[in-house]
Design a protein around this motif. Structure first.
Motif, short mmCIF file in Angstrom:
data_model
loop_
_atom_site.label_atom_id
_atom_site.label_comp_id
_atom_site.label_asym_id
_atom_site.label_seq_id
_atom_site.Cartn_x
_atom_site.Cartn_y
_atom_site.Cartn_z
N ALA A 58 0.83 -1.20 0.00
CA ALA A 58 0.00 0.00 0.00
C ALA A 58 0.87 1.25 0.00
CB ALA A 58 -0.91 0.00 1.22
N TYR A 59 0.34 2.32 -0.57
CA TYR A 59 1.05 3.59 -0.54
C TYR A 59 0.04 4.72 -0.49
CZ TYR A 59 0.08 3.69 -5.60
OH TYR A 59 -0.52 3.67 -6.82
N GLN A 60 0.52 5.92 -0.18
CA GLN A 60 -0.36 7.06 0.00
C GLN A 60 -0.11 8.09 -1.09
OE1 GLN A 60 -1.13 8.42 3.99
NE2 GLN A 60 0.10 6.77 4.85
N ARG A 61 -1.15 8.85 -1.41
CA ARG A 61 -1.09 9.84 -2.48
C ARG A 61 -1.79 11.11 -2.01
NH1 ARG A 61 -3.47 7.68 -7.83
NH2 ARG A 61 -1.39 6.77 -8.04
N PHE A 62 -1.20 12.25 -2.35
CA PHE A 62 -1.76 13.54 -1.96
C PHE A 62 -2.17 14.28 -3.23
CE2 PHE A 62 1.04 12.13 1.36
CZ PHE A 62 0.35 12.41 2.53
N LEU A 111 -19.50 4.65 -1.28
CA LEU A 111 -18.95 3.31 -1.46
C LEU A 111 -19.08 2.91 -2.92
CD1 LEU A 111 -17.88 0.60 -0.26
CD2 LEU A 111 -20.29 -0.05 0.05
N PHE A 112 -18.00 2.33 -3.49
CA PHE A 112 -17.96 1.87 -4.87
C PHE A 112 -17.78 0.35 -4.87
CE2 PHE A 112 -16.72 6.19 -4.86
CZ PHE A 112 -16.81 6.73 -6.13
N VAL A 113 -18.63 -0.36 -5.60
CA VAL A 113 -18.47 -1.81 -5.76
C VAL A 113 -18.57 -2.15 -7.25
CG1 VAL A 113 -19.36 -2.38 -3.47
CG2 VAL A 113 -20.93 -2.25 -5.41
N GLN A 164 -13.54 1.07 -4.08
CA GLN A 164 -13.01 2.21 -3.33
C GLN A 164 -14.07 2.77 -2.40
OE1 GLN A 164 -12.70 6.17 -5.40
NE2 GLN A 164 -12.86 4.90 -7.27
N ASN A 165 -13.59 3.63 -1.48
CA ASN A 165 -14.49 4.35 -0.57
C ASN A 165 -13.96 5.78 -0.42
OD1 ASN A 165 -16.81 3.94 1.53
ND2 ASN A 165 -15.24 5.15 2.59
N ARG A 166 -14.89 6.74 -0.47
CA ARG A 166 -14.53 8.15 -0.33
C ARG A 166 -15.27 8.75 0.86
NH1 ARG A 166 -15.24 10.14 -6.66
NH2 ARG A 166 -13.67 8.73 -7.58
N GLN A 186 -8.73 0.17 -4.23
CA GLN A 186 -8.02 -1.09 -4.48
C GLN A 186 -7.58 -1.13 -5.92
OE1 GLN A 186 -9.28 -4.60 -2.41
NE2 GLN A 186 -9.28 -5.78 -4.29
N GLN A 187 -6.31 -1.41 -6.14
CA GLN A 187 -5.75 -1.38 -7.48
C GLN A 187 -6.01 -2.68 -8.23
OE1 GLN A 187 -4.16 1.79 -8.51
NE2 GLN A 187 -5.61 1.98 -6.83
N GLU A 188 -5.67 -2.68 -9.52
CA GLU A 188 -5.96 -3.82 -10.38
C GLU A 188 -5.25 -5.09 -9.93
OE1 GLU A 188 -8.13 -3.84 -12.77
OE2 GLU A 188 -8.59 -1.71 -12.56
#
Length: 263
Positions: A37-41, A188-190, A203-205, A230-232
């Motif tokens: 995992a990593y973080q992005r701004f 929430l995204f599914v 993902q979730n925002r 969540q990435q590919e």
């Protein structure tokens, strides 16, 4: 009866705020514990408009610039259009098209953009019987996505649910011109279908912010969004820390309404 409704709505807002805060903390802990995992701004600049044309019909337009390092280093450019059908004051149905252009790592010169085309259908429910206004948004998307290194488009299905709450920061019962307010939302995204790569959660925002109602048609908003996606690869998570700045312009062109909005 009104006091019970107001108390329930206030408790709902508090619970959402607490859940967003705890969710952001849990997501940060997850990204720390997961090696991949990593973080992005990021900074998201957004413009939204719902123009009311008649008692039943309106037009939705939306534009966003999502940037990583600055205006010359975009992560994604986004445009959405749609037709709104007003079933009732609390219920709006929308259908339309969205186009995005994504740039890996915010670099649009070396790799080039990856396009995506979407059609979407949406149900919007608004309740403003108390000082806390709640909005429920249900959106179904059909997506044609181009991935890095592949010139073909992949078809994907996605469902999104967003709960948004707003509360005036003065003694007014509703948000009126000149009113500052606080907002909280979670979306929430599914994904589903034969090309979902075996995953369900995408993902979730979670968002906290403040806004100001300039006049009946215009408001501005700013806030913080915590995005967990969540990435590919299925083993990679991205925690996005996003500053979002938004302009809402919702003119009403029905007879007599536009003059009232301008005043």
């Amino acid at each position: 009866m009104k006091s019970i409704v107001h108390s329930t709505a206030a408790k709902l807002l508090v619970l959402l705020l607490l859940s967003l805060a705890s969710g952001a903390q849990a997501q940060t802990q997850t990204t720390t514990a997961t090696p991949t995992a990593y973080q992005r701004f990021n900074t998201w600049l957004m413009v939204f408009s719902d123009a009311r044309l008649s008692n039943k019909w309106g037009i939705h337009t939306e534009g966003q610039l999502r940037q990583v390092k600055g205006p010359n280093s975009p992560q994604q450019k986004f445009l959405r259009v749609g037709a709104n059908y007003y079933v009732a004051n609390i219920l709006v149905l929308t259908g339309g098209y969205a186009n995005t252009m994504s740039y890996p790592d915010g670099n649009d010169s070396d790799v080039g953009g990856l396009p995506e085309h979407r059609s979407y259908q949406q149900v919007l429910l608004r309740f403003d019987s108390s000082r806390v206004m709640s909005q429920h948004r249900y959106r179904l998307e059909q997506r044609w996505v181009q991935h890095l290194g592949d010139k073909k488009f992949t078809y994907l299905n996605r469902f999104r649910y967003q709960l948004r709450l707003t509360l005036p920061l003065n003694h007014e019962r509703k948000i009126a011109p000149g009113t500052p307010y606080v907002l909280a939302s979670n979306e929430l995204f599914v994904v589903f279908g034969r090309n979902d790569a075996g995953k369900f959660f995408e993902q979730n925002r979670a968002c906290l912010g403040v806004g100001y109602q300039v006049n009946r048609a215009t408001s501005i908003e700013a806030g913080y969004m915590n995005q967990m996606s969540q990435q590919e690869t299925m083993s990679s998570l991205v925690a996005g820390h996003i500053l979002h700045l938004g302009l809402n312009f919702n003119p009403d062109f029905r007879k007599g309404k536009l003059t009232m909005a301008n005043n």
